[in-house]
Design a protein around this motif. Sequence first.
Motif, PDB file in Angstrom:
ATOM      1  N   GLY A   1     -34.670 -10.598  18.341  1.00  0.00           N
ATOM      2  CA  GLY A   1     -33.248 -10.720  18.662  1.00  0.00           C
ATOM      3  C   GLY A   1     -32.671 -12.093  18.376  1.00  0.00           C
ATOM      4  O   GLY A   1     -33.253 -12.904  17.667  1.00  0.00           O
TER       5      GLY A   1
ATOM      6  N   VAL B   1     -31.408 -22.839  14.099  1.00  0.00           N
ATOM      7  CA  VAL B   1     -30.682 -22.971  12.827  1.00  0.00           C
ATOM      8  C   VAL B   1     -29.815 -21.736  12.560  1.00  0.00           C
ATOM      9  O   VAL B   1     -28.703 -21.840  12.065  1.00  0.00           O
ATOM     10  CB  VAL B   1     -31.672 -23.201  11.662  1.00  0.00           C
ATOM     11  N   VAL B   2     -30.316 -20.568  12.887  1.00  0.00           N
ATOM     12  CA  VAL B   2     -29.577 -19.343  12.578  1.00  0.00           C
ATOM     13  C   VAL B   2     -28.613 -18.940  13.691  1.00  0.00           C
ATOM     14  O   VAL B   2     -27.883 -17.962  13.557  1.00  0.00           O
ATOM     15  CB  VAL B   2     -30.526 -18.161  12.267  1.00  0.00           C
ATOM     16  N   ALA B   3     -28.610 -19.699  14.793  1.00  0.00           N
ATOM     17  CA  ALA B   3     -27.769 -19.318  15.933  1.00  0.00           C
ATOM     18  C   ALA B   3     -26.334 -19.793  15.735  1.00  0.00           C
ATOM     19  O   ALA B   3     -26.108 -20.897  15.233  1.00  0.00           O
ATOM     20  CB  ALA B   3     -28.340 -19.912  17.215  1.00  0.00           C
ATOM     21  N   PRO B   4     -25.353 -18.980  16.122  1.00  0.00           N
ATOM     22  CA  PRO B   4     -23.965 -19.406  15.993  1.00  0.00           C
ATOM     23  C   PRO B   4     -23.545 -20.428  17.061  1.00  0.00           C
ATOM     24  O   PRO B   4     -22.528 -21.100  16.898  1.00  0.00           O
ATOM     25  CB  PRO B   4     -23.179 -18.097  16.145  1.00  0.00           C
TER      26      PRO B   4
ATOM     27  N   ARG C   1     -42.290  -9.086  17.177  1.00  0.00           N
ATOM     28  CA  ARG C   1     -41.024  -9.429  16.535  1.00  0.00           C
ATOM     29  C   ARG C   1     -40.087  -8.228  16.499  1.00  0.00           C
ATOM     30  O   ARG C   1     -38.913  -8.355  16.209  1.00  0.00           O
ATOM     31  CB  ARG C   1     -41.269  -9.882  15.095  1.00  0.00           C
ATOM     32  N   GLN C   2     -40.658  -7.023  16.706  1.00  0.00           N
ATOM     33  CA  GLN C   2     -39.860  -5.809  16.586  1.00  0.00           C
ATOM     34  C   GLN C   2     -39.561  -5.154  17.928  1.00  0.00           C
ATOM     35  O   GLN C   2     -38.572  -4.465  18.066  1.00  0.00           O
ATOM     36  CB  GLN C   2     -40.594  -4.770  15.724  1.00  0.00           C
TER      37      GLN C   2
ATOM     38  N   PRO D   1     -38.865 -13.946   8.128  1.00  0.00           N
ATOM     39  CA  PRO D   1     -38.686 -13.557   9.532  1.00  0.00           C
ATOM     40  C   PRO D   1     -37.235 -13.212   9.841  1.00  0.00           C
ATOM     41  O   PRO D   1     -36.347 -14.012   9.588  1.00  0.00           O
ATOM     42  CB  PRO D   1     -39.131 -14.805  10.305  1.00  0.00           C
TER      43      PRO D   1
ATOM     44  N   PRO E   1     -34.472 -11.146  12.802  1.00  0.00           N
ATOM     45  CA  PRO E   1     -34.374 -10.982  14.256  1.00  0.00           C
ATOM     46  C   PRO E   1     -35.009  -9.690  14.764  1.00  0.00           C
ATOM     47  O   PRO E   1     -35.264  -9.563  15.952  1.00  0.00           O
ATOM     48  CB  PRO E   1     -32.867 -10.987  14.522  1.00  0.00           C
ATOM     49  N   THR E   2     -35.258  -8.722  13.892  1.00  0.00           N
ATOM     50  CA  THR E   2     -35.906  -7.498  14.354  1.00  0.00           C
ATOM     51  C   THR E   2     -37.240  -7.277  13.662  1.00  0.00           C
ATOM     52  O   THR E   2     -37.740  -6.165  13.629  1.00  0.00           O
ATOM     53  CB  THR E   2     -35.001  -6.271  14.130  1.00  0.00           C
ATOM     54  N   GLY E   3     -37.803  -8.326  13.096  1.00  0.00           N
ATOM     55  CA  GLY E   3     -39.131  -8.202  12.518  1.00  0.00           C
ATOM     56  C   GLY E   3     -39.269  -8.923  11.199  1.00  0.00           C
ATOM     57  O   GLY E   3     -38.307  -9.452  10.651  1.00  0.00           O
TER      58      GLY E   3
ATOM     59  N   PRO F   1     -23.768 -20.036  10.383  1.00  0.00           N
ATOM     60  CA  PRO F   1     -23.598 -20.923  11.540  1.00  0.00           C
ATOM     61  C   PRO F   1     -23.658 -22.410  11.144  1.00  0.00           C
ATOM     62  O   PRO F   1     -24.325 -22.792  10.192  1.00  0.00           O
ATOM     63  CB  PRO F   1     -24.769 -20.566  12.453  1.00  0.00           C
TER      64      PRO F   1
ATOM     65  N   TYR G   1     -26.925 -24.365  10.627  1.00  0.00           N
ATOM     66  CA  TYR G   1     -27.576 -24.279   9.318  1.00  0.00           C
ATOM     67  C   TYR G   1     -27.227 -25.497   8.471  1.00  0.00           C
ATOM     68  O   TYR G   1     -28.096 -26.063   7.792  1.00  0.00           O
ATOM     69  CB  TYR G   1     -27.141 -22.990   8.609  1.00  0.00           C
TER      70      TYR G   1
ATOM     71  N   PRO H   1     -33.482 -15.785   6.307  1.00  0.00           N
ATOM     72  CA  PRO H   1     -33.446 -15.604   7.769  1.00  0.00           C
ATOM     73  C   PRO H   1     -32.056 -15.887   8.350  1.00  0.00           C
ATOM     74  O   PRO H   1     -31.653 -15.258   9.336  1.00  0.00           O
ATOM     75  CB  PRO H   1     -34.457 -16.624   8.293  1.00  0.00           C
ATOM     76  N   VAL H   2     -31.338 -16.839   7.748  1.00  0.00           N
ATOM     77  CA  VAL H   2     -29.989 -17.154   8.231  1.00  0.00           C
ATOM     78  C   VAL H   2     -29.082 -15.939   7.999  1.00  0.00           C
ATOM     79  O   VAL H   2     -28.313 -15.542   8.875  1.00  0.00           O
ATOM     80  CB  VAL H   2     -29.419 -18.380   7.478  1.00  0.00           C
TER      81      VAL H   2
ATOM     82  N   ALA I   1     -30.054 -13.101  10.460  1.00  0.00           N
ATOM     83  CA  ALA I   1     -29.609 -13.368  11.836  1.00  0.00           C
ATOM     84  C   ALA I   1     -28.111 -13.162  11.955  1.00  0.00           C
ATOM     85  O   ALA I   1     -27.622 -12.578  12.925  1.00  0.00           O
ATOM     86  CB  ALA I   1     -30.001 -14.784  12.245  1.00  0.00           C
TER      87      ALA I   1
ATOM     88  N   TYR J   1     -27.316  -9.555  11.907  1.00  0.00           N
ATOM     89  CA  TYR J   1     -27.710  -8.948  13.182  1.00  0.00           C
ATOM     90  C   TYR J   1     -26.647  -9.218  14.257  1.00  0.00           C
ATOM     91  O   TYR J   1     -26.178  -8.314  14.933  1.00  0.00           O
ATOM     92  CB  TYR J   1     -29.067  -9.526  13.594  1.00  0.00           C
ATOM     93  N   THR J   2     -26.268 -10.493  14.388  1.00  0.00           N
ATOM     94  CA  THR J   2     -25.255 -10.862  15.378  1.00  0.00           C
ATOM     95  C   THR J   2     -23.966 -10.099  15.097  1.00  0.00           C
ATOM     96  O   THR J   2     -23.338  -9.558  16.002  1.00  0.00           O
ATOM     97  CB  THR J   2     -24.951 -12.373  15.282  1.00  0.00           C
TER      98      THR J   2
ATOM     99  N   LEU K   1     -24.107  -6.509  16.055  1.00  0.00           N
ATOM    100  CA  LEU K   1     -24.018  -6.362  17.511  1.00  0.00           C
ATOM    101  C   LEU K   1     -22.578  -6.449  17.964  1.00  0.00           C
ATOM    102  O   LEU K   1     -22.107  -5.685  18.804  1.00  0.00           O
ATOM    103  CB  LEU K   1     -24.814  -7.468  18.217  1.00  0.00           C
TER     104      LEU K   1
END
Lengths: 630, 630
Positions: free
Chosen positions: A12, A37-40, A246-247, B487, B489-491, B549, B552, B616-617, B620, B623-624, B627
């Motif tokens: 997540g 790094v990937v988080a907003p 991770r899943q 990698p 966020p879900t695997g 984000p 990054y 990965p960026v 993610a 994914y966000t 959601l």
Amino acid sequence: MRTSIATVCLSGSLRQKMRAAAAAGFDGIEVFEQDLVVAPETPEHIRDYAAELGLTLDLYQPFRDAEGTEEQLFQDTLRRVEEKFRLMNRLGMDLMLIPSNAGTATVDDDAVVASQLARMADLAADYGIRLAYEALAWGRFVNDFEHSWRLVEAADRENLGVCLDTFHILSRQWSTETVPDIPGDKVFFVQLADAPLMSLDVLSWSRHFRVFPGEGGFDLVDFMIKLLAGGYSGPLSLEIFNDSFRQTRVHRTAVDALRSLIWLQDRTARTLEASTGTTTNVSRATARIGELTRLPGAVVPQGITWAEVRGQETEQVEMLLSHLGFNHRGRHTSKPVQLWEHGDARVVINEEPRAQDAPSMASLGFEVQHDAAAAAHASALMVPEVPRVTREGEQPFPAYLAPDGTEIFFCPPQSAGGDRWLTEFSWPDHLDVAARRRPDPETDHDLPLITGIDHVNLAQPKHHYPESVLFYRAALGLTVQPSQDVPGPTGLVSSQVVRNESGSVRLPLNVAPDLGSEPEVEHIAFACTDVVRLARRAQASGLRFLPIPHNYYEDLRARFDLPDAKIEELSSLNLLYDRDDRGEFLHFYTQTVGSLFFEVVQRLDGYGGYGAPNAPVRMASQYTHSLLSR
Amino acid sequence: MRTSIATVCLSGSLRQKMRAAAAAGFDGIEVFEQDLVVAPETPEHIRDYAAELGLTLDLYQPFRDAEGTEEQLFQDTLRRVEEKFRLMNRLGMDLMLIPSNAGTATVDDDAVVASQLARMADLAADYGIRLAYEALAWGRFVNDFEHSWRLVEAADRENLGVCLDTFHILSRQWSTETVPDIPGDKVFFVQLADAPLMSLDVLSWSRHFRVFPGEGGFDLVDFMIKLLAGGYSGPLSLEIFNDSFRQTRVHRTAVDALRSLIWLQDRTARTLEASTGTTTNVSRATARIGELTRLPGAVVPQGITWAEVRGQETEQVEMLLSHLGFNHRGRHTSKPVQLWEHGDARVVINEEPRAQDAPSMASLGFEVQHDAAAAAHASALMVPEVPRVTREGEQPFPAYLAPDGTEIFFCPPQSAGGDRWLTEFSWPDHLDVAARRRPDPETDHDLPLITGIDHVNLAQPKHHYPESVLFYRAALGLTVQPSQDVPGPTGLVSSQVVRNESGSVRLPLNVAPDLGSEPEVEHIAFACTDVVRLARRAQASGLRFLPIPHNYYEDLRARFDLPDAKIEELSSLNLLYDRDDRGEFLHFYTQTVGSLFFEVVQRLDGYGGYGAPNAPVRMASQYTHSLLSR
């Protein structure tokens, strides 16, 4: 001790990971750089959110390719790391992980490396930051923790210490004898990883197969004792790279993770308490036993009181049981539940209206010394309880949900009134519960041929398998045996047995191939004193045996040199045969009803297995049979 | 050459396996003992069924724990093997596989082993049976094929030879130089296995990860040349233990299997034809080139003519394309299909009524030198054709279905009328197809910024991934690059690029984590000459960029020491950045529509990658965003 978890363990977004760690009850987290790094969210937001959740931000990680490079590259490294120090200040963090250089190291000179570490530490000091240097198992020049400690010692900076990660130490089979020699206050951080024992290169092994403590094959209790002896008092943390974790759902994984640290602390304390020797390590560690989180009471079930089958259409199950000589012993006074019994084997059939039509395994009742202690133990391990309605006057059993969906009930022993629940079933008039007697072998010709439940095979969802292993180990105190692969017509089934020491509780856990869309079959195996006699009776009464092909018996003759008459007897009764270095094994299977079938087994002279060589024969016959019945 | 396959490669019952092997076109099978043991049919039935299907029963296998034991145990071995000889007579089989002893061997004495092999061979001769002795990679005393051949030579029996299995040879990295030295008539059988290069113990590697030739990393062409040079003329067989193949549908796996042997023979012949050296091996093998199955014409696509998107609700795709500067170039005269174009990048949007609502990738048009040859090539590889209605006057393209579900069209080059299909679209009045001209860089200020399709990411079903690799290698002649794990966020997503040499066709194949229930996203990346300019225009016109984000960009500055102004520019346009040892990479993503999104990339100075560190960026953010949009 304080607990922490690296965000990389969980699925997540960063916020979801943090929320799950806090909800499970972790004290802190390691911030995996990639997740940030990937988080907003800004670093300040993350800092505030952690405070709001009551989580400490324990370790910023990793800062890669740091040391052991030419001076020119190192200059750029200092620039890079300073950017991260600033970021850590914004996060309010003060500890950074420096893994030994696996990418850009070219200088294999301890003096140079120590001086570079010292210079990084001096720069870090300007920002109030400490550095934890960790020997990666695949580091270019530094790959063992003793070497990392010598370098830290040589650099000699107050804000420079080591980080110990059990994967990097135990995967390389480094001796841990010197762990206690590193002063506790120079071990800045500890990561506890378990892993199945494999001979894969350490990098792939580490990146895909790590599991939480208690889910693999490393001796982490021994490591914990040495850690305590050395004086470490920081958090116990988890940095687990695992393809499944991770899943899987983040909240469930976080609970599994914390459960592993609680179990490990308790197991460490128990091991210390049981130690008879008086080594320095044991006595030093024992002095700190009070710092370890403990579990209320140890639980090892002494037997399987019942197995429960649930479904709307259970007539065929009843038919099978009846052909196996089970007696219908009554209906529950308030629930749509029947009890069937043969010897000490009890099968409860639950026709509750919400159940699916096809019968399947529902619960197991385990006899434990103290049911309340077992319940407290499971609750302390955060195992979810099964909501259950118990009416006035009915015997209440604490019930918990295993990761594989089986409901686990704890029942007191018979001597402590553990069979009071039997009175909740109304018995046919001619039977009097109080007067139920054990047959007298001298006088009774109709001895029960079945004496109890030998084992129960439980199907395991693949991605939750490590969680299951820890559950049966921690919540039920069972031991885990090596796993085996069984080839079936639709894929390999991996099978691993968990059991108690006496063998009165044995649960083979089966992980099925992942393409299967149908529910996996499970089965209850009954222990029998004379399987040939029982099979004859069952055959006479019309039991639907699982048919065993003739080719199997020809192969059996070739393998074991059995006399023709024996082969003929086995073949006529669809009996299977195996032999180990102790004794012989005879068994047969019924056909499958819903997702369930029964097995009857006879162990001769202490045979210890489960007829694994015969499992492919069973699976092929079940496959052929299910094709035919479509 | 004749082809054969071991029943253990395939899923299902023995009859299903046999039927699938015959249907795919194999000449024979190896009977894996376990498959026979669990089968309900008698050996005579199996023999007759094989005859009915036109399959030869080439090899009975394995007879384990044979040689290298004390005499007493060997006596029992002779009894065991004689039972199997009788069984083989009933099956009408005459060749048995004896793998070197990995279980019970205690005598490490070549004289004893050779004598025991000779005694088994003498017994076999009484039954008209030949024995093929194979060195297992994990054999106790015999684990290399040269050793097995020395023992066979020493035993000196006409009905005793060796079996060569490429896995056992290449996994141990044994030199294959002496393969041609074994007389061809003493190589009784050959098993061709490929495998991904791993550093796992050979037993686990062999039992779980073998793949068909062309699906892994072994140099089997070189092995084939040596085999031909040595004079082997028996069947080419496959004995592949693979967790996925045990689960996938048996008919599909059998076709994949035979395709690998056809491809390998053709590739061997082509390699021989292209050989300039004149080593003995090459000239001896070249003399036998006529025995190899050949494919009509080699096919390597020179470019991607179009990418097709299919769905009912494509308005948002049209919007994205329009913001990226694509022009709507017309509607098809007979089908609900539109064509969008920017430079040489063409996107076909197909709103056919049977399509799902949400848009997804449907087909790729590949420019090939000769479309008919490419089609014959794919058909010879048994790739399923896509049924397609072409009306009178419309340009017919041969179309095939890739294992991942993508439809693959072969288009002749423009010079050979490959763009005639464009006339099937009715163009807005102000445009005249014949007059479409390339813009003149000297005079035209509105040069197309997009020049074509840089790459297309295709989602791969995990269990068919080896089949996909062989498909893109064999049917499209693409080369396979090393895979990478990304990698998300879900695997973990495993990504591997297949491409042609010039880079005008690049397809990153993504294998997603197996828990995902939603359709995996795919994307089309357009090549751009000035991504900053295009991004500015797209921003002005209201393109929905995938937001990147701010963290990054801070990390980017730390990693690459980019000037603040550059960071600011990238950040304001949601641009991502990467650098390799040749050049730089700039790119941005659109938001996802259905299971599809677009990317625009600019490669500077020959940058060769795909911005993997940025994946990965992207994941993610996707994914966000998904959601948030729920």
